[in-house]
Write an enzyme that holds these catalytic residues in place. Structure first.
Site, mmCIF file in Angstrom:
data_model
loop_
_atom_site.group_PDB
_atom_site.id
_atom_site.type_symbol
_atom_site.label_atom_id
_atom_site.label_comp_id
_atom_site.label_asym_id
_atom_site.label_seq_id
_atom_site.Cartn_x
_atom_site.Cartn_y
_atom_site.Cartn_z
ATOM 1 N N GLN A 75 0.818 -1.218 0.000
ATOM 2 C CA GLN A 75 0.000 0.000 0.000
ATOM 3 C C GLN A 75 0.853 1.271 0.000
ATOM 4 O O GLN A 75 0.444 2.298 0.537
ATOM 5 C CB GLN A 75 -0.959 -0.025 1.182
ATOM 6 N N SER A 76 1.997 1.211 -0.639
ATOM 7 C CA SER A 76 2.887 2.367 -0.717
ATOM 8 C C SER A 76 2.274 3.485 -1.557
ATOM 9 O O SER A 76 1.982 3.306 -2.748
ATOM 10 C CB SER A 76 4.234 1.961 -1.328
#
Length: 324
Positions: A75-76
């Site tokens: 989820q960068s």
């Protein structure tokens, strides 16, 4: 005066017998809270990393690279914004991602990682952490004969952080002197955004305090990282000045990406009161830290005007639905 206009005798008696207000009962001055909307920065739902990528991708293009390597967790936000910027510039984007902090299919396949794929990035998954994942992807490309431009975690180096030194100048050019805040609160993960803002304010000779709310590591390590990037920016030629920096970790909780009750409340509060969406990893914890100081009368509560710098992160709200 007509009879029907006469004051109620009971009300008159109440007013006459009421004790005068004591000084200690006086209302506490309220802090004027403003928000800088870097979540509206334009590329694939926005976020703070666009300012860093402006400098980093310009450097990549100037050096003749056609492939960018970077990465992060599933989820960068930085990986998603890098993919979007590369799509805009016609660059190949290779992302080295690693397992994250929630053991759910939604976390692994939804939110930012789904947008990475939609934006055309070459997504590769590795064990280990962000540094190791980026290096693994870079090594694979090098073995294949590709001369890729490698961007470290979060784009948080001296060059990328110049984007936020420029943001400090933008703030001073946008607001009248009497409207400037006495403090800026921003989420601090990989240290680059906070370093850039603090260094930019110092270069301007601004007395504004930069409050970096930790979301990744405790304050001592984070402050050392921020100050190292500031020193590296000075080495690039950014004018030096007095740095007004405070690093706080009271909203960190158990660690990076681990939800806290304060974060949950902050995300729901700002959404339901202002229609502004925070993310659960960065801006949600930073705003929770800001709220806790205002409520306890500590830290930024001493200031008349405080600016919350919204760093974005909307897509990661969805994989965290069950946690919120």
């Amino acid at each position: 005066m007509r009879i029907e206009d006469a004051p109620d005798p009971a009300l008159v008696e109440q007013l006459l017998t009421r004790s005068p207000m004591r000084i200690e009962d006086a209302p506490v001055p309220r802090t004027d809270l403003w928000i800088k909307r870097d979540d509206q920065s334009g590329l694939a739902s926005g976020g703070n990393k666009v300012r860093k990528l402006e400098y980093l991708l310009a450097d990549a293009l100037a050096k003749g690279h056609d492939t960018i390597v970077t990465g992060g967790g599933f989820q960068s936000n930085f990986a998603r914004q890098a993919a979007a910027a590369c799509a805009r510039l016609g660059l190949r984007c290779v992302l080295g991602l690693h397992e994250g902090h929630l053991p759910t299919d939604e976390y692994r396949n939804g939110g930012n990682v789904w947008l990475d794929e939609l934006l055309g990035a070459d997504v590769r998954v590795y064990p280990g952490n962000t540094v190791e994942s980026i290096q693994a992807a870079a090594d694979e490309l090098a073995a294949a004969g590709r001369d890729a431009y490698v961007i470290e975690m979060g784009g948080s180096n001296a060059l990328g952080s110049l984007g936020y030194a420029r943001a400090a100048l933008e703030l001073h050019e946008t607001l009248l002197p009497d409207d400037l805040p006495q403090a800026i609160v921003v989420a601090n993960g990989s240290n680059g955004t906070a370093a850039g803002l603090a260094a930019g304010l110092a270069a301007l000779g601004s007395p504004i305090e930069l409050v970096a709310m930790c979301v990744d590591e405790p304050a001592p390590g984070a402050e050392a990282g921020i100050r190292q990037i500031i020193a590296d920016m000075w080495a690039l030629g950014l004018p030096q000045g007095e740095v007004h920096l405070r690093v706080a970790d009271h909203a960190l909780g158990a660690g990076y990406g681990v939800p806290t009750d304060g974060m949950r409340e902050a995300v729901r509060l700002l959404a339901s009161r202002e229609g502004i969406l925070l993310d659960p990893v960065y801006s949600g914890k930073a705003f929770a830290g800001l709220l806790s100081e205002l409520r306890s009368g500590t830290g930024v509560a001493a200031y008349e005007r405080v600016l919350f710098w919204h760093t974005g992160g909307l897509p990661s709200v969805f994989p965290y639905r069950a946690e919120l």
